[in-house]
Scaffold this motif. Structure first.
Motif, PDB file in Angstrom:
ATOM      1  N   GLU A  90     -15.443 -12.811  -3.154  1.00  0.00           N
ATOM      2  CA  GLU A  90     -15.813 -13.202  -4.328  1.00  0.00           C
ATOM      3  C   GLU A  90     -16.125 -14.727  -4.770  1.00  0.00           C
ATOM      4  OE1 GLU A  90     -15.389 -13.937  -8.512  1.00  0.00           O
ATOM      5  OE2 GLU A  90     -14.316 -14.970  -7.162  1.00  0.00           O
ATOM      6  N   PRO A  91     -17.175 -14.812  -5.381  1.00  0.00           N
ATOM      7  CA  PRO A  91     -17.957 -14.083  -6.194  1.00  0.00           C
ATOM      8  C   PRO A  91     -18.903 -13.265  -5.149  1.00  0.00           C
ATOM      9  CG  PRO A  91     -18.815 -16.526  -6.287  1.00  0.00           C
ATOM     10  CD  PRO A  91     -17.518 -16.347  -5.537  1.00  0.00           C
ATOM     11  N   ASN A  92     -19.182 -12.097  -5.833  1.00  0.00           N
ATOM     12  CA  ASN A  92     -20.199 -11.124  -4.854  1.00  0.00           C
ATOM     13  C   ASN A  92     -21.166 -10.262  -6.137  1.00  0.00           C
ATOM     14  OD1 ASN A  92     -20.047  -8.512  -5.095  1.00  0.00           O
ATOM     15  ND2 ASN A  92     -18.038  -8.689  -3.948  1.00  0.00           N
ATOM     16  N   SER A  93     -22.566 -10.361  -5.564  1.00  0.00           N
ATOM     17  CA  SER A  93     -23.436  -9.618  -6.804  1.00  0.00           C
ATOM     18  C   SER A  93     -23.621  -8.081  -6.196  1.00  0.00           C
ATOM     19  CB  SER A  93     -24.574 -10.410  -6.556  1.00  0.00           C
ATOM     20  OG  SER A  93     -25.332 -10.305  -5.516  1.00  0.00           O
ATOM     21  N   PHE A  94     -22.291  -7.502  -5.661  1.00  0.00           N
ATOM     22  CA  PHE A  94     -22.466  -6.045  -5.196  1.00  0.00           C
ATOM     23  C   PHE A  94     -21.595  -5.168  -5.996  1.00  0.00           C
ATOM     24  CE2 PHE A  94     -24.390  -8.200  -1.413  1.00  0.00           C
ATOM     25  CZ  PHE A  94     -25.276  -7.429  -1.113  1.00  0.00           C
ATOM     26  N   GLY A  95     -21.146  -5.997  -7.271  1.00  0.00           N
ATOM     27  CA  GLY A  95     -20.333  -5.232  -8.064  1.00  0.00           C
ATOM     28  C   GLY A  95     -18.627  -5.047  -7.882  1.00  0.00           C
ATOM     29  N   GLY A  96     -18.477  -6.257  -6.723  1.00  0.00           N
ATOM     30  CA  GLY A  96     -17.053  -6.469  -6.161  1.00  0.00           C
ATOM     31  C   GLY A  96     -15.818  -6.719  -7.605  1.00  0.00           C
ATOM     32  N   PRO A  97     -14.853  -7.157  -7.490  1.00  0.00           N
ATOM     33  CA  PRO A  97     -13.987  -7.230  -8.439  1.00  0.00           C
ATOM     34  C   PRO A  97     -14.192  -8.692  -8.815  1.00  0.00           C
ATOM     35  CG  PRO A  97     -12.894  -6.927  -6.489  1.00  0.00           C
ATOM     36  CD  PRO A  97     -14.191  -6.447  -6.019  1.00  0.00           C
ATOM     37  N   PHE A  98     -13.913  -8.946 -10.065  1.00  0.00           N
ATOM     38  CA  PHE A  98     -14.024 -10.267 -10.498  1.00  0.00           C
ATOM     39  C   PHE A  98     -13.073 -11.212 -11.087  1.00  0.00           C
ATOM     40  CE2 PHE A  98     -15.895  -7.112 -13.192  1.00  0.00           C
ATOM     41  CZ  PHE A  98     -15.034  -7.442 -14.232  1.00  0.00           C
ATOM     42  N   GLN A  99     -12.854 -12.185 -11.074  1.00  0.00           N
ATOM     43  CA  GLN A  99     -11.841 -12.844 -11.719  1.00  0.00           C
ATOM     44  C   GLN A  99     -11.707 -12.837 -13.190  1.00  0.00           C
ATOM     45  OE1 GLN A  99     -12.305 -16.844 -10.407  1.00  0.00           O
ATOM     46  NE2 GLN A  99     -12.966 -17.317 -12.474  1.00  0.00           N
ATOM     47  N   SER A 100     -10.321 -12.710 -13.832  1.00  0.00           N
ATOM     48  CA  SER A 100     -10.071 -12.461 -15.105  1.00  0.00           C
ATOM     49  C   SER A 100     -10.036 -13.565 -15.772  1.00  0.00           C
ATOM     50  CB  SER A 100      -8.842 -11.741 -15.324  1.00  0.00           C
ATOM     51  OG  SER A 100      -7.934 -12.345 -15.463  1.00  0.00           O
ATOM     52  N   ASP A 101     -10.465 -13.828 -17.408  1.00  0.00           N
ATOM     53  CA  ASP A 101     -10.578 -15.149 -17.880  1.00  0.00           C
ATOM     54  C   ASP A 101      -9.251 -15.703 -18.180  1.00  0.00           C
ATOM     55  OD1 ASP A 101     -10.101 -13.321 -19.764  1.00  0.00           O
ATOM     56  OD2 ASP A 101     -12.123 -13.954 -20.818  1.00  0.00           O
ATOM     57  N   ARG A 102      -8.035 -15.052 -18.257  1.00  0.00           N
ATOM     58  CA  ARG A 102      -6.902 -15.450 -18.949  1.00  0.00           C
ATOM     59  C   ARG A 102      -5.719 -15.394 -17.807  1.00  0.00           C
ATOM     60  NH1 ARG A 102      -4.797 -13.944 -24.705  1.00  0.00           N
ATOM     61  NH2 ARG A 102      -3.124 -15.269 -24.901  1.00  0.00           N
ATOM     62  N   PRO A 103      -5.039 -16.650 -17.646  1.00  0.00           N
ATOM     63  CA  PRO A 103      -3.507 -16.588 -16.678  1.00  0.00           C
ATOM     64  C   PRO A 103      -2.765 -15.591 -17.454  1.00  0.00           C
ATOM     65  CG  PRO A 103      -4.243 -18.809 -17.450  1.00  0.00           C
ATOM     66  CD  PRO A 103      -5.015 -17.867 -18.246  1.00  0.00           C
ATOM     67  N   HIS A 109       0.549  -1.179  -0.140  1.00  0.00           N
ATOM     68  CA  HIS A 109       0.047  -0.049   0.029  1.00  0.00           C
ATOM     69  C   HIS A 109       0.969   1.125   0.030  1.00  0.00           C
ATOM     70  CE1 HIS A 109      -3.494  -2.169   2.158  1.00  0.00           C
ATOM     71  NE2 HIS A 109      -3.132  -2.798   1.015  1.00  0.00           N
ATOM     72  N   LEU A 110       2.212   1.310   0.297  1.00  0.00           N
ATOM     73  CA  LEU A 110       3.104   2.335   0.516  1.00  0.00           C
ATOM     74  C   LEU A 110       3.028   3.132  -0.985  1.00  0.00           C
ATOM     75  CD1 LEU A 110       5.692   0.826   2.850  1.00  0.00           C
ATOM     76  CD2 LEU A 110       3.892   2.660   3.316  1.00  0.00           C
ATOM     77  N   PRO A 111       3.427   4.160  -1.006  1.00  0.00           N
ATOM     78  CA  PRO A 111       3.023   5.085  -2.375  1.00  0.00           C
ATOM     79  C   PRO A 111       4.306   4.234  -3.308  1.00  0.00           C
ATOM     80  CG  PRO A 111       3.097   6.563  -0.561  1.00  0.00           C
ATOM     81  CD  PRO A 111       3.388   5.144   0.129  1.00  0.00           C
ATOM     82  N   VAL A 112       5.434   4.169  -2.826  1.00  0.00           N
ATOM     83  CA  VAL A 112       6.401   3.480  -3.861  1.00  0.00           C
ATOM     84  C   VAL A 112       6.089   2.256  -4.237  1.00  0.00           C
ATOM     85  CG1 VAL A 112       7.937   2.510  -1.999  1.00  0.00           C
ATOM     86  CG2 VAL A 112       8.886   3.359  -4.058  1.00  0.00           C
ATOM     87  N   ASN A 113       5.328   1.528  -3.505  1.00  0.00           N
ATOM     88  CA  ASN A 113       5.045   0.052  -3.926  1.00  0.00           C
ATOM     89  C   ASN A 113       3.751  -0.160  -4.662  1.00  0.00           C
ATOM     90  OD1 ASN A 113       7.596  -0.811  -2.432  1.00  0.00           O
ATOM     91  ND2 ASN A 113       6.496  -0.793  -0.729  1.00  0.00           N
ATOM     92  N   ARG A 114       2.753   0.523  -4.431  1.00  0.00           N
ATOM     93  CA  ARG A 114       1.699   0.548  -5.062  1.00  0.00           C
ATOM     94  C   ARG A 114       1.411   0.767  -6.494  1.00  0.00           C
ATOM     95  NH1 ARG A 114      -0.702   4.884  -1.118  1.00  0.00           N
ATOM     96  NH2 ARG A 114      -0.463   6.868  -2.480  1.00  0.00           N
ATOM     97  N   GLU A 151      -5.313   0.358 -10.124  1.00  0.00           N
ATOM     98  CA  GLU A 151      -5.490   0.293  -8.786  1.00  0.00           C
ATOM     99  C   GLU A 151      -5.227  -1.139  -8.560  1.00  0.00           C
ATOM    100  OE1 GLU A 151      -8.939   1.706  -7.174  1.00  0.00           O
ATOM    101  OE2 GLU A 151     -10.251   1.084  -8.915  1.00  0.00           O
ATOM    102  N   ALA A 152      -4.975  -1.686  -7.120  1.00  0.00           N
ATOM    103  CA  ALA A 152      -5.062  -2.899  -6.790  1.00  0.00           C
ATOM    104  C   ALA A 152      -6.512  -3.084  -6.307  1.00  0.00           C
ATOM    105  CB  ALA A 152      -4.078  -3.198  -5.713  1.00  0.00           C
ATOM    106  N   ARG A 153      -7.241  -4.140  -6.866  1.00  0.00           N
ATOM    107  CA  ARG A 153      -8.624  -4.403  -6.360  1.00  0.00           C
ATOM    108  C   ARG A 153      -8.485  -5.909  -5.818  1.00  0.00           C
ATOM    109  NH1 ARG A 153      -9.329  -1.778 -11.004  1.00  0.00           N
ATOM    110  NH2 ARG A 153      -9.062  -3.555 -12.254  1.00  0.00           N
TER     111      ARG A 153
END
Ligand code: NDP
Length: 483
Positions: free
Chosen positions: A383-396, A351-356, A361-363
């Motif tokens: 996750e999963p959630n139905s409140f608009g939370g971040p979702f997994q991507s479909d490609r490694p 979370h530190l400025p140099v590292n984030r 943004e990190a979700r």
């Protein structure tokens, strides 16, 4: 910081910063003097554990510019368009020395580079040498113990260093490199950087390529002799850190030309060297370096502790289109770096400025822990959630690596020209007579310090196997010094 009165950490004004509160003019101090207690307590906690390796470092922000289309090999978006620029942070370091040690020493230099890409931070945690001392992470703690201070004597011991290197012939290539002229760079600006490991690149079509990175200094290579370095370490222990900061302050921005060597996936199994062995290079004649970009450092950090000491890099920080190879040193580092940060800086170090991430943004659904900054507000943490939370991507991020065989403590597959000495010999044979002389002298001075003849003999024998002339000259030089 705004102008105003000196305050406590809670923001209350401090009335007297010269005299502690006492019971009467000559009496003892009072526990109610909170400004005093807080000041002393904070001071006691100013240091965090220093890095077990690469403790001594300097860093700067910069810009990476892509100069060649590489989309045929990788779908990484920061490598997608000629002219595209990506913010970076580069931390240089020595390896064995403690936080307060001198800069001008014979040691590999860390070359840890963070690209703040739109797909998250990509860390390329390299060195100024293209190879390393060992090829399996299981040997790393033993190796570093021999480089650090002996637990009984409290000093670095030639016996430990040469005992380990002599018994680990795979170190011969890197040791030859280290005791040559490039083992003590004149400044951090006058040396190359190398990704060292082999990494995976994969393109839109899912094709895999193995890649090695080279950062060639545009300032030219300049080195210090052993005598020059010994003197400089005494009179100006911070020489490299200061040089880097002052060059950037003067507007003399150091830069590196970025090259890659690309190996098609199918070549790996039959290549003459194991391409995932960190003690080997890929000779340029086999896989010619291809220029792809330019890295410039152009901004100093504002605060060394916040941005250099607390900066974290992990070889496991990949982005889509880039991934690991089966290199056994890399595989160990994928775990060890994150683990070190969690111990050293804490679970929220990212979370530190140099590292984030700076370009996205990190979700995550991670929450809480020491120094959590509440960044997620009231959002759900699953996750999963139905409140608009971040979702997994479909490609490694990377393509799968085919494997076969059974689990076990295997030696790496053998390739036609794999032995621990051939590339050390190639390096020796490409040196000039003067360079060979200095290499032999630097090695002999150190080997001569060991207390037992068998340790010295085993050490010399590795160099003899690399090149007969190398071994002969080293043996006479060591004998002359040991008598
Ligand atoms: P290559 O042409 O592939 O490599 C030669 C490279 O050696 C040069 O390009 C230069 O690397 C590097 N080099 C030159 N002088 C020195 C020195 N004094 N100390 C360390 N490195 C130096 O030839 P080979 O495949 O026959 O390689 C010979 C040896 O060169 C290798 O065993 C390895 O030790 C070393 N080397 C090879 C690299 C590679 O990727 N193939 C990279 C670096 C070193 P650079 O251009 O990066 O400055």
């Amino acid at each position: 910081m705004t102008q105003g009165p000196l305050t406590t950490e809670a923001g209350a004004p401090v009335a007297d910063n010269q005299n502690s509160e006492t019971a009467g003019a000559g009496g003892p101090m009072l526990i109610q003097d909170q400004a005093l207690l807080e000041k002393l307590a904070h001071f006691n906690r100013e240091r965090i554990p220093e890095r077990i390796v690469h403790a001594r470092g300097a860093g700067a922000y910069g810009t990476f510019t892509l100069t060649r289309d590489v989309s045929q090999w990788t779908r990484a978006r920061f490598l997608s368009e000629v002219g595209k620029q990506t913010e970076t942070f580069l931390r240089f370091s020595t390896v064995a020395g403690n936080l307060g040690s001198a800069d001008a020493v014979r040691d590999p230099r860390g070359f840890a580079l963070k690209f703040y890409t739109e797909d998250g931070n990509y860390d390329l945690v390299g060195n100024n040498t293209p190879v390393f001392f060992i090829k399996d992470a299981i040997k790393f703690p033993d190796f570093i113990h021999t480089q650090k201070r002996d637990p009984y004597t409290g000093s670095q011991e030639a016996d430990n260093v040469w005992d380990f290197w002599g018994l680990s012939p795979e170190s011969t290539h890197q040791v030859t490199w280290l005791f040559g002229d490039r083992g003590i760079p004149a400044t951090l600006r006058h040396m190359n950087g190398y990704g060292s490991h082999t990494y995976q690149w994969n393109n839109e079509a899912g094709e895999v390529f193995w890649v090695k990175y080279h950062f060639k200094t545009d300032q030219g290579i300049k080195n210090l002799t052993t005598d020059e370095a010994n003197r400089l370490s005494g009179v100006d222990p911070d020489s490299h850190q200061r040089d880097l900061r002052e060059a950037i302050e003067r507007g003399e921005f150091p830069s590196w030309t970025v090259q890659v060597q690309i190996m098609p996936e199918a070549d790996a199994a039959t290549y003459r060297f194991n391409p995932f062995d960190l003690t080997k290079v890929w000779p340029h004649a086999d896989y010619p370096p291809i220029e792809i970009g330019r890295l410039e450092l152009n901004r100093n950090p504002e605060n060394i502790f916040a941005e250099v000491e607390q900066s974290i890099f992990s070889p496991a920080h990949f982005v889509p289109g880039i991934g690991p190879s089966p290199d056994k040193m890399l595989q160990g580092r994928l775990f060890a770096y994150g683990d070190a940060h969690r111990y050293r800086v804490g679970i929220n170090a990212d979370h530190l400025p140099v590292n984030r991430p700076h370009a996205t943004e990190a979700r995550t659904n991670s929450r809480d822990g020491y120094l959590y900054d509440g960044r997620h507000n009231g959002t759900k943490n699953y996750e999963p959630n139905s409140f608009g939370g971040p979702f997994q991507s479909d490609r490694p991020l990377w393509q799968p690596t085919p494997v076969s065989g059974s689990t076990g403590h295997h030696e790496a597959p053998s390739h036609a020209e794999d032995n621990d000495f051939v590339q050390a010999g190639n390096l020796y044979r490409q040196l000039t007579e003067d360079e060979k002389g200095r290499l032999v002298d630097n090695l002999a001075q150190f080997i001569a310090k060991v207390s037992r003849a068998d340790i010295a003999e085993r050490a010399v024998d590795n160099f003899r196997q690399a090149d007969g002339d190398f071994g002969k000259r080293l043996e006479s030089a060591v004998q002359a010094l040991r008598g």
